[in-house]
Design a protein around this motif. Structure first.
Motif, PDB file in Angstrom:
ATOM      1  N   CYS A 258       0.834  -1.204   0.000  1.00  0.00           N
ATOM      2  CA  CYS A 258       0.000   0.000   0.000  1.00  0.00           C
ATOM      3  C   CYS A 258       0.874   1.262   0.000  1.00  0.00           C
ATOM      4  CB  CYS A 258      -0.918  -0.044   1.217  1.00  0.00           C
ATOM      5  SG  CYS A 258      -2.235   1.174   1.163  1.00  0.00           S
TER       6      CYS A 258
ATOM      7  N   THR B 170      -6.639  -2.106   0.813  1.00  0.00           N
ATOM      8  CA  THR B 170      -5.217  -2.466   0.716  1.00  0.00           C
ATOM      9  C   THR B 170      -4.492  -2.115   2.012  1.00  0.00           C
ATOM     10  OG1 THR B 170      -4.908  -0.422  -0.520  1.00  0.00           O
ATOM     11  CG2 THR B 170      -4.837  -2.461  -1.783  1.00  0.00           C
TER      12      THR B 170
ATOM     13  N   ASP C  89      -5.154  -4.888   4.313  1.00  0.00           N
ATOM     14  CA  ASP C  89      -4.348  -6.020   3.886  1.00  0.00           C
ATOM     15  C   ASP C  89      -2.914  -5.871   4.410  1.00  0.00           C
ATOM     16  OD1 ASP C  89      -4.122  -8.425   2.540  1.00  0.00           O
ATOM     17  OD2 ASP C  89      -3.373  -7.453   0.720  1.00  0.00           O
TER      18      ASP C  89
END
Ligand code: F3S
Length: 62
Positions: A20, A45, A48
């Motif tokens: 990211c 993201t 994540d």
């Protein structure tokens, strides 16, 4: 959402920056979340990256 990297936990693996880059960048050998707040389009993201951090150094505040 706000992302915070705990500098005491971060080991500088750079994974969050790779996952990211629109939220995280490296400052010396630690990651820093420069996007505040995290833009809506980057939230998934960012989540994540937080999940994949090997030392759970990324704190997400909703
Ligand atoms: Fe540090 Fe975790 Fe990112 S160790 S560099 S916050 S993936």
């Amino acid at each position: 959402m706000k992302a915070i990297v705990d500098p005491d936990l971060c080991i500088g693996c750079t994974l969050c920056v790779q996952i990211c880059p629109s939220v995280f960048e490296m400052h010396d050998d630690k990651a820093f979340a420069y996007a505040d707040p995290v833009p809506g389009s980057d939230i998934e993201t960012c989540r994540d990256a937080a999940r994949q951090c090997p030392v759970n150094a990324i704190i997400l505040e909703e």
